[in-house]
Enzyme design. Sequence first.
Site, short mmCIF file in Angstrom:
data_model
loop_
_atom_site.label_atom_id
_atom_site.label_comp_id
_atom_site.label_asym_id
_atom_site.label_seq_id
_atom_site.Cartn_x
_atom_site.Cartn_y
_atom_site.Cartn_z
N HIS A 1 42.53 19.76 -62.88
CA HIS A 1 42.39 18.49 -63.60
C HIS A 1 43.58 18.16 -64.51
O HIS A 1 43.66 17.05 -65.03
CB HIS A 1 41.08 18.47 -64.39
CG HIS A 1 40.46 17.12 -64.48
ND1 HIS A 1 39.15 16.92 -64.85
CD2 HIS A 1 40.97 15.87 -64.28
CE1 HIS A 1 38.88 15.63 -64.86
NE2 HIS A 1 39.97 14.96 -64.52
N ASP B 1 32.69 14.48 -65.21
CA ASP B 1 33.06 15.88 -65.46
C ASP B 1 31.92 16.62 -66.18
O ASP B 1 31.23 16.04 -67.03
CB ASP B 1 34.31 15.90 -66.36
CG ASP B 1 35.13 17.17 -66.25
OD1 ASP B 1 34.55 18.24 -66.04
OD2 ASP B 1 36.36 17.08 -66.41
N HIS C 1 32.79 18.88 -68.17
CA HIS C 1 33.55 19.20 -69.38
C HIS C 1 34.15 17.91 -69.96
O HIS C 1 34.18 16.88 -69.28
CB HIS C 1 34.68 20.17 -69.05
CG HIS C 1 34.24 21.35 -68.22
ND1 HIS C 1 34.30 21.36 -66.85
CD2 HIS C 1 33.72 22.55 -68.59
CE1 HIS C 1 33.82 22.51 -66.39
NE2 HIS C 1 33.46 23.26 -67.43
N ASP D 1 37.37 18.02 -71.46
CA ASP D 1 38.81 18.19 -71.27
C ASP D 1 39.64 17.54 -72.38
O ASP D 1 40.69 16.93 -72.13
CB ASP D 1 39.23 17.67 -69.88
CG ASP D 1 38.64 18.51 -68.75
OD1 ASP D 1 38.15 19.62 -69.02
OD2 ASP D 1 38.68 18.05 -67.60
N HIS E 1 44.09 22.54 -67.81
CA HIS E 1 43.10 21.62 -67.20
C HIS E 1 41.95 21.30 -68.16
O HIS E 1 41.16 20.40 -67.88
CB HIS E 1 42.57 22.14 -65.85
CG HIS E 1 41.56 23.24 -65.93
ND1 HIS E 1 40.67 23.51 -64.92
CD2 HIS E 1 41.30 24.14 -66.89
CE1 HIS E 1 39.90 24.54 -65.26
NE2 HIS E 1 40.26 24.94 -66.45
N ASP F 1 36.10 14.84 -61.45
CA ASP F 1 36.11 16.31 -61.40
C ASP F 1 34.82 16.70 -60.68
O ASP F 1 33.72 16.39 -61.17
CB ASP F 1 36.16 16.84 -62.84
CG ASP F 1 36.21 18.36 -62.92
OD1 ASP F 1 35.75 19.04 -61.98
OD2 ASP F 1 36.70 18.86 -63.95
N ASP G 1 33.20 19.29 -60.56
CA ASP G 1 32.22 20.10 -61.30
C ASP G 1 31.26 19.25 -62.13
O ASP G 1 30.30 19.76 -62.70
CB ASP G 1 32.90 21.21 -62.11
CG ASP G 1 33.72 20.73 -63.30
OD1 ASP G 1 33.38 19.71 -63.93
OD2 ASP G 1 34.74 21.40 -63.61
N GLU H 1 39.76 19.53 -58.82
CA GLU H 1 39.03 20.79 -58.98
C GLU H 1 38.27 21.26 -57.74
O GLU H 1 37.44 22.18 -57.84
CB GLU H 1 38.08 20.72 -60.21
CG GLU H 1 38.80 20.53 -61.55
CD GLU H 1 39.55 21.77 -62.07
OE1 GLU H 1 39.24 22.89 -61.60
OE2 GLU H 1 40.45 21.61 -62.91
N1 ARG Z 1 36.66 23.77 -71.94
C1 ARG Z 1 37.11 24.83 -71.09
C2 ARG Z 1 38.59 25.14 -71.33
O1 ARG Z 1 39.21 24.53 -72.16
C3 ARG Z 1 36.88 24.51 -69.63
C4 ARG Z 1 37.69 23.38 -69.11
C5 ARG Z 1 37.39 23.10 -67.67
N2 ARG Z 1 38.14 21.99 -67.20
C6 ARG Z 1 38.17 21.59 -65.93
N3 ARG Z 1 38.95 20.56 -65.64
N4 ARG Z 1 37.47 22.18 -65.01
O2 ARG Z 1 39.14 25.99 -70.68
MN MN Z 2 37.78 18.38 -65.77
MN MN Z 3 35.22 20.09 -65.29
MN MN Z 4 39.18 26.73 -67.68
#
Ligand code: ARG
Ligand code: MN
Ligand code: MN
Ligand code: MN
Length: 297
Positions: free
Chosen positions: A97, A120, A122, A124, A137, A224, A226, A269
């Site tokens: 990402h 997402d 998350h 991010d 990411h 994303d 996920d 992702e």
């Molecule tokens: N918040 C976590 C981190 O800073 C997970 C981030 C996941 N991001 C993603 N694009 N899958 O590592």
């Molecule tokens: Mn993401």
């Molecule tokens: Mn994510």
């Molecule tokens: Mn991560």
Amino acid sequence: DKLTLIGVPLHYGADRRGVEMGPSALRGAQLQARLQALGFDVRDAGDIAVPKAEEPAASGTNLKYLHEVAQVNRELCRAVDGALKEGRFPFVIGGDHSIAIGTIKGVRKHVRKLGVIWFDAHSDVNTERTTGSGNIHGMPLAVCLGYGHPNLLAVGGEENVVDPRNVVILGARSIDPGERNFLKSQGIRVFTMHEIDRFGMLQVMEETLRIVTDGTDGVHLSLDLDGMDPSEAPGVGTPVPGGLSYRESHFAMETIHERGCLVSAEIVEVNPMLDVGNKTASVAVGLVGSLFGERIL
Ligand code: ARG
Ligand code: MN
Ligand code: MN
Ligand code: MN
């Protein structure tokens, strides 16, 4: 309509192998044919070159592979800018990402006021000050809002940012403590899984589309995989249970299509090494179908 596919086989933002095969998994799931069947003139621009880094990343760093991630995003920003200059819709396929930095900053060169839908699990919005993982990411949305390392902010120009009032996060269920503060201070609208359970996708999408189109000249979708439930999209590096269902996800895409506000999109992702067959790429290509107007009837 004309569309350019831009592959970004980057995994350095996730510091985990596999996601660099996302572009070929999405191509293998017939992304181009799906878009052509919807009437698009599709040009596949191939993949952005990803430099080889010395692995592993220096231990203890809070910005893993900063140099490589910044370089790839500069190239991507240029490619997205180039597609838009030719009047073509930029459709970016990742890759982790962190590539949203290059995509969004490239689009912003053409769209002065850009709304962003961030689909997402998350948010991010970490920076090098708040990250627990050091993985970039987890930082791209913060960078696009003007927060983060200068080398990332410099991609496409440091003034090149989006307005937090036109950003919506959809499907969030894993937000770090520092991110929580950031989201609050920026006033960003986050529809967590709780709000989606409570209000349903119809009301959530009506509000989402109102926010991202309010005074804007176009909307970017950063998808994303996920964000979906891992039962539907198992091939992702940071799965979180309790995500968007198959139909909730399609419904979101269908309402974005109906609104007719989309100017760019990216899929990120997808990790074929963690997938069950090519299930996640196939599900992603199905979502693209709904995003661009496939109908059930
Ligand atoms: N918040 C976590 C981190 O800073 C997970 C981030 C996941 N991001 C993603 N694009 N899958 O590592
Ligand atoms: Mn993401
Ligand atoms: Mn994510
Ligand atoms: Mn991560």
